[in-house]
Design an enzyme around this catalytic site. Structure first.
Site, mmCIF file in Angstrom:
data_model
loop_
_atom_site.group_PDB
_atom_site.id
_atom_site.type_symbol
_atom_site.label_atom_id
_atom_site.label_comp_id
_atom_site.label_asym_id
_atom_site.label_seq_id
_atom_site.Cartn_x
_atom_site.Cartn_y
_atom_site.Cartn_z
ATOM 1 N N GLU A 1 0.831 -1.208 0.000
ATOM 2 C CA GLU A 1 0.000 0.000 0.000
ATOM 3 C C GLU A 1 0.865 1.259 0.000
ATOM 4 O O GLU A 1 0.799 2.093 0.904
ATOM 5 C CB GLU A 1 -0.971 -0.053 1.176
ATOM 6 C CG GLU A 1 -1.890 -1.266 1.057
ATOM 7 C CD GLU A 1 -3.110 -1.224 1.963
ATOM 8 O OE1 GLU A 1 -3.228 -0.311 2.788
ATOM 9 O OE2 GLU A 1 -3.949 -2.138 1.837
ATOM 10 N N PRO B 1 4.552 7.234 6.587
ATOM 11 C CA PRO B 1 4.491 6.684 7.941
ATOM 12 C C PRO B 1 3.135 6.086 8.283
ATOM 13 O O PRO B 1 3.012 5.375 9.272
ATOM 14 C CB PRO B 1 4.778 7.905 8.820
ATOM 15 C CG PRO B 1 4.393 9.073 7.985
ATOM 16 C CD PRO B 1 4.643 8.684 6.572
ATOM 17 N N HIS C 1 -18.301 -8.847 5.620
ATOM 18 C CA HIS C 1 -16.948 -8.332 5.858
ATOM 19 C C HIS C 1 -16.253 -9.158 6.931
ATOM 20 O O HIS C 1 -16.790 -9.337 8.019
ATOM 21 C CB HIS C 1 -17.008 -6.863 6.304
ATOM 22 C CG HIS C 1 -15.645 -6.246 6.452
ATOM 23 N ND1 HIS C 1 -15.280 -5.503 7.543
ATOM 24 C CD2 HIS C 1 -14.555 -6.279 5.646
ATOM 25 C CE1 HIS C 1 -14.021 -5.103 7.397
ATOM 26 N NE2 HIS C 1 -13.562 -5.554 6.256
ATOM 27 N N HIS C 2 -15.078 -9.672 6.598
ATOM 28 C CA HIS C 2 -14.240 -10.393 7.555
ATOM 29 C C HIS C 2 -12.897 -9.685 7.669
ATOM 30 O O HIS C 2 -11.957 -10.004 6.941
ATOM 31 C CB HIS C 2 -13.981 -11.832 7.088
ATOM 32 C CG HIS C 2 -15.175 -12.726 7.156
ATOM 33 N ND1 HIS C 2 -15.209 -13.956 6.531
ATOM 34 C CD2 HIS C 2 -16.375 -12.586 7.776
ATOM 35 C CE1 HIS C 2 -16.388 -14.534 6.765
ATOM 36 N NE2 HIS C 2 -17.114 -13.716 7.506
ATOM 37 N N GLU C 3 -12.805 -8.681 8.530
ATOM 38 C CA GLU C 3 -11.480 -8.146 8.860
ATOM 39 C C GLU C 3 -10.864 -9.131 9.847
ATOM 40 O O GLU C 3 -11.478 -9.472 10.854
ATOM 41 C CB GLU C 3 -11.620 -6.756 9.493
ATOM 42 C CG GLU C 3 -10.330 -6.177 10.043
ATOM 43 C CD GLU C 3 -9.221 -6.076 8.996
ATOM 44 O OE1 GLU C 3 -9.415 -5.384 7.997
ATOM 45 O OE2 GLU C 3 -8.156 -6.728 9.200
ATOM 46 N N HIS D 1 -8.553 -7.863 0.832
ATOM 47 C CA HIS D 1 -7.763 -6.643 1.046
ATOM 48 C C HIS D 1 -6.497 -6.984 1.831
ATOM 49 O O HIS D 1 -6.487 -7.947 2.601
ATOM 50 C CB HIS D 1 -8.593 -5.609 1.811
ATOM 51 C CG HIS D 1 -9.510 -4.841 0.905
ATOM 52 N ND1 HIS D 1 -9.676 -3.479 0.973
ATOM 53 C CD2 HIS D 1 -10.306 -5.265 -0.108
ATOM 54 C CE1 HIS D 1 -10.531 -3.088 0.044
ATOM 55 N NE2 HIS D 1 -10.940 -4.157 -0.626
ATOM 56 N N GLU D 2 -5.471 -6.219 1.625
ATOM 57 C CA GLU D 2 -4.151 -6.448 2.269
ATOM 58 C C GLU D 2 -3.584 -7.833 1.962
ATOM 59 O O GLU D 2 -2.803 -8.381 2.730
ATOM 60 C CB GLU D 2 -4.203 -6.223 3.802
ATOM 61 C CG GLU D 2 -4.481 -4.814 4.220
ATOM 62 C CD GLU D 2 -5.966 -4.507 4.227
ATOM 63 O OE1 GLU D 2 -6.347 -3.454 3.702
ATOM 64 O OE2 GLU D 2 -6.741 -5.320 4.752
ATOM 65 N N GLU E 1 -7.712 -5.857 -3.156
ATOM 66 C CA GLU E 1 -7.185 -4.493 -3.056
ATOM 67 C C GLU E 1 -5.699 -4.585 -3.387
ATOM 68 O O GLU E 1 -5.308 -4.312 -4.508
ATOM 69 C CB GLU E 1 -7.447 -3.940 -1.656
ATOM 70 C CG GLU E 1 -6.970 -2.514 -1.487
ATOM 71 C CD GLU E 1 -6.920 -2.100 -0.036
ATOM 72 O OE1 GLU E 1 -7.309 -0.977 0.254
ATOM 73 O OE2 GLU E 1 -6.463 -2.890 0.818
ATOM 74 N N GLU F 1 -9.000 4.646 0.002
ATOM 75 C CA GLU F 1 -9.077 4.942 1.434
ATOM 76 C C GLU F 1 -7.961 5.875 1.899
ATOM 77 O O GLU F 1 -8.166 6.676 2.807
ATOM 78 C CB GLU F 1 -9.030 3.634 2.242
ATOM 79 C CG GLU F 1 -7.761 2.834 2.018
ATOM 80 C CD GLU F 1 -7.748 1.470 2.726
ATOM 81 O OE1 GLU F 1 -8.789 1.053 3.235
ATOM 82 O OE2 GLU F 1 -6.673 0.846 2.759
HETATM 83 C C1 NOJ Z 1 -8.462 -1.928 5.261
HETATM 84 C C2 NOJ Z 1 -9.335 -2.075 4.078
HETATM 85 O O1 NOJ Z 1 -8.632 -1.814 2.892
HETATM 86 C C3 NOJ Z 1 -10.515 -1.154 4.253
HETATM 87 O O2 NOJ Z 1 -11.306 -1.159 3.091
HETATM 88 C C4 NOJ Z 1 -11.275 -1.541 5.472
HETATM 89 O O3 NOJ Z 1 -12.307 -0.630 5.678
HETATM 90 C C5 NOJ Z 1 -10.385 -1.558 6.694
HETATM 91 N N1 NOJ Z 1 -9.195 -2.305 6.434
HETATM 92 C C6 NOJ Z 1 -11.068 -2.168 7.897
HETATM 93 O O4 NOJ Z 1 -11.244 -3.535 7.697
HETATM 94 CA CA CA Z 2 -6.156 -1.486 2.640
#
Ligand code: NOJ
Ligand code: CA
Length: 710
Positions: A179, A200, A421-423, A491-492, A510, A516
């Protein structure tokens, strides 16, 4: 001395060579423009070089491995046998930029055997080259053999030695994040450590070295040849980064490490990912290249009817703006098992509440958007960030104000799909353990798509986002999801390598610096989106989340802003390809611009055909695409920080038909910084002979929808 092998017939076996030592072997692409030369050095080191239109693009570069506890697997080889074949087929992706893809190339396979005094029989290594009209792919294969069963790769010693101090579009070689904003410098000026210090906001920043960069690496030579270096079919192996010698312009592969510092634990037989070198003197052909997809395996999913490209809105941007929160309560410590959520005092900002989600569902239903993403619906967000907690989310327990059943019924009645959504907070073992119940919860409640996320340092400790263990994790999630008919938007994750051909339910990722960053950091400079198609998007679609209309964020008490005009946000739906496209702004920010929002209502996400009209990395991109199954076209044109005129020749339209075009473009005084919301909309009749000159503002863009005149 060079020998040219001329292959002409599809899958026609052309030559078998048994013991070639000093001779260089040259294999040309079907049209003859790209050629690969293979040569064994005097000490038996396999090398290759690549030419394009008779110019050397990659000079002699060595191949090989360092295997833990064993002698080097890089020299003292002899060729046991070799074979050349031609391949020419077309195939149809489940979704994509085009409806069918031609895979025409020549293959050169060499079976090598090492001759070491103390090792009988010597270890074997297979090299597979594929030479396309627009570049080269090659991979190693460890065949089944007694001297190499279960083994550990300490290093892959692939070289890609370049011919000069090319202009490079790069981000630091960092196995833990992609990123970054891009830097454009000469190869000799790469300073990965310095640039990373300027960002940073990236929590997991850890560049390998000052001269390490990530792939896809985009290059331009002094004489105008474009070269793209990446990989295809990254399976059970770490992601490859590149170490650039700033004096000689030699490049060496460097694989993302495991916690013990080794790179890959393998069992033969094993094929590595393909290393790809795409080359053209026309930047548009780099964007059009299908080499990476062609080097991936065909779909493992036979019935893909449940994989449905879509547009979506989300309970999302308000959290990045800070007006809403993911968390339900403002407390600093929670535990999955010990917290009584109902007794906690709500913070009044929790965005994933039933009423707010209903509002988004209404908006989606009214505006031809098929999905609603909801972030922050599940317990655990109070202390998820940067804490490396193991038990952070369970993915099945909603907050008290999120009514799963009510929203399931409401979404069904509206004909809109909720997106899960699964963070994971990068607590990956936790996610692996909870995946089955999490997917069951989705199926029980009618969710058919999940956005996953891996923010932070990976738990277990020492693993990197790009390491072999994580690469296996991403694919494990996708495979398990496929078994449940679930689409995945990660994502990530590590940057894609075309695996969406094999697993078309991996519908987006992503894996780069998305929209973002404009909400809470120095953001993405106006050139960012003109570089992404040449870098991140080479491996697959990106969930960039375009469509921010409220460009300046001062109304939310923020000094940050998006670094484009509103018209450019529209153009991104075409120039940044994804079968999953978000309309990322808040519904209330679309209301004052309903006329411009019409483009987002209309634009397609799956395509029969794509024409790359204008392109220069870092400067501009213009693309036209035909909507799948419809006589409708959409054009996007974007520029960097410089104003310019896009010349759009409508020759991509079929001759003899008349179309209505709606042209959304920057107003004369538009500017990403001073006047980003100044746009104009014009309608006119067009046909294949029309040529349109569209002025693009600094940081600007234009979008055109074209529908058959009825
Ligand atoms: C990073 C993700 O790219 C973003 O879309 C998300 O809202 C946040 N993490 C929280 O999960
Ligand atoms: Ca991200």
């Amino acid at each position: 001395m060079s020998k040219t092998l001329n292959a002409t017939l599809t899958l026609f076996f052309i030559a078998t060579m048994s013991t070639i030592f000093a001779d260089a072997q040259v294999l040309k692409s079907p049209n003859g423009e790209v050629s690969l030369e293979f040569k064994m050095t005097a000490d038996g080191t396999p090398t290759y070089s690549v030419r394009y239109k008779d110019k050397v693009i990659v000079r002699e570069s060595r191949l090989g491995f360092e295997i833990q506890g064993q002698p080097q697997l890089s020299s003292k080889f002899v060729i046991r046998n070799s074979e050349v074949k031609e391949y020419n087929q077309t195939w149809k992706p489940a979704w994509g930029e085009v409806a069918s893809i031609r895979d025409h190339h020549r293959r050169y396979t060499l079976r090598l055997q090492q001759k070491l005094d103390n090792m009988t029989p010597g270890r074997e290594l297979v090299l597979r080259f594929r030479v396309f009209n627009d570049g080269v792919g090659f991979r190693y294969e460890f065949p089944e053999q007694s001297g190499l069963k279960d083994f550990v790769v300490k290093d892959e010693k692939t070289e890609i030695n370049l011919t000069g101090d090319h202009k490079a579009f790069w981000i630091p070689g960092d196995p833990d994040t992609n990123e970054y904003a891009y830097s454009t410098t000469k190869l000799s000026e790469i300073n990965a450590l310095d640039k990373s210090a300027k960002t940073p906001e990236i929590l997991t920043r850890s560049p390998i070295a000052d001269n390490a960069v990530q792939t896809p690496l985009m290059l331009k030579t002094a004489d105008g040849i474009y070269v793209n270096i990446h990989e295809a079919a990254l399976v059970n192996y770490p992601a490859m980064h590149l170490m650039v010698d700033k004096a000689s312009f030699g490049i060496k592969s460097i694989l993302a490490p495991s916690p013990d510092g080794t790179k890959a634990k393998l069992s033969a037989p094993f094929p590595t990912p393909w290393r790809t070198i795409i080359v053209s003197d026309d930047a548009r052909k780099i964007l059009a290249s299908k080499i990476i997809l062609n080097l991936n395996e065909p779909s493992k999913i036979s019935d893909t009817s449940w994989i449905v490209p879509r547009k979506y809105v989300g309970v999302w941007w308000e959290m990045h703006l800070g007006t809403g929160s993911w968390n339900y309560a403002d407390v600093s410590e929670t535990s999955l098992t010990g917290t009584d959520w109902k007794s906690l005092k709500p913070n009044g900002k929790h965005a994933a509440n039933t009423a707010n989600v209903r509002r988004y569902l209404d908006f989606a239903a009214k505006n031809n958007l098929q999905g609603v993403l909801v972030e922050g619906w599940n317990i655990g967000w109070e202390d998820w960030f940067g804490k490396q907690k193991v038990e952070v989310f369970d993915f099945v327990t909603p907050y008290p104000d999120f009514d799963v059943q009510e929203l399931r019924k409401y979404a069904a009645a509206k004909g809109v799909k909720l997106i899960m959504h699964h963070e994971t907070s990068a607590s990956v073992e936790n996610y692996d353990r909870r995946l089955d119940p999490a997917f069951k919860f989705m199926k029980d409640n009618d969710y058919d798509a999940v956005k996953t996320g891996y923010v932070g340092r990976i738990v277990p400790k020492g693993e990197f986002h790009d390491g072999q263990w994580m690469i296996n994790h991403y694919l494990r999630v996708v495979e398990k999801a496929a078994a449940q008919k679930i689409m995945v938007n990660s994502h990530e994750s590590a940057r894609p390598t075309g695996l969406h051909r094999t697993w078309p339910n991996w519908i987006a990722a992503e894996a780069a610096r998305g929209q973002e960053f404009n909400a809470w950091s120095s953001g993405n400079p106006p050139e960012h989106e003109t570089i992404l198609p040449f870098t991140r998007l080479m491996g697959g679609p990106m969930d960039y989340t375009p469509g921010i209309f409220q460009i300046k964020l001062d109304k939310y008490g923020k000094k940050e802003q998006v670094h484009t005009t509103l018209s450019k946000q529209l153009a991104l739906y075409v120039t940044l390809y994804s079968p999953l496209q978000m309309a990322a702004d808040l519904p209330e920010n679309y209301e004052p611009f309903s006329d411009a929002f019409q483009f987002i209502r209309d634009v397609a996400v799956d395509w029969d055909d794509t024409a790359y009209l204008e392109a220069e990395p870092g400067d501009f991109v213009t693309i036209a695409r035909k909507a799948k199954g419809k006589d409708e076209w959409y054009v996007g044109a974007i520029t960097d920080e410089n104003a310019r005129t896009s010349n759009i020749a409508f020759a991509f339209l079929p001759a003899g038909k008349k179309y209505n075009a709606v042209i959304y473009s920057d107003a004369a005084d538009a500017h990403w910084q001073s006047k980003p919301q100044a746009y104009k909309i014009e309608k006119r009749e067009v046909d294949s002979k029309t040529i349109l000159q569209l002025p693009l503002a600094p940081g600007g863009g234009a979008a055109v929808s074209i529908k058959l005149l009825s």
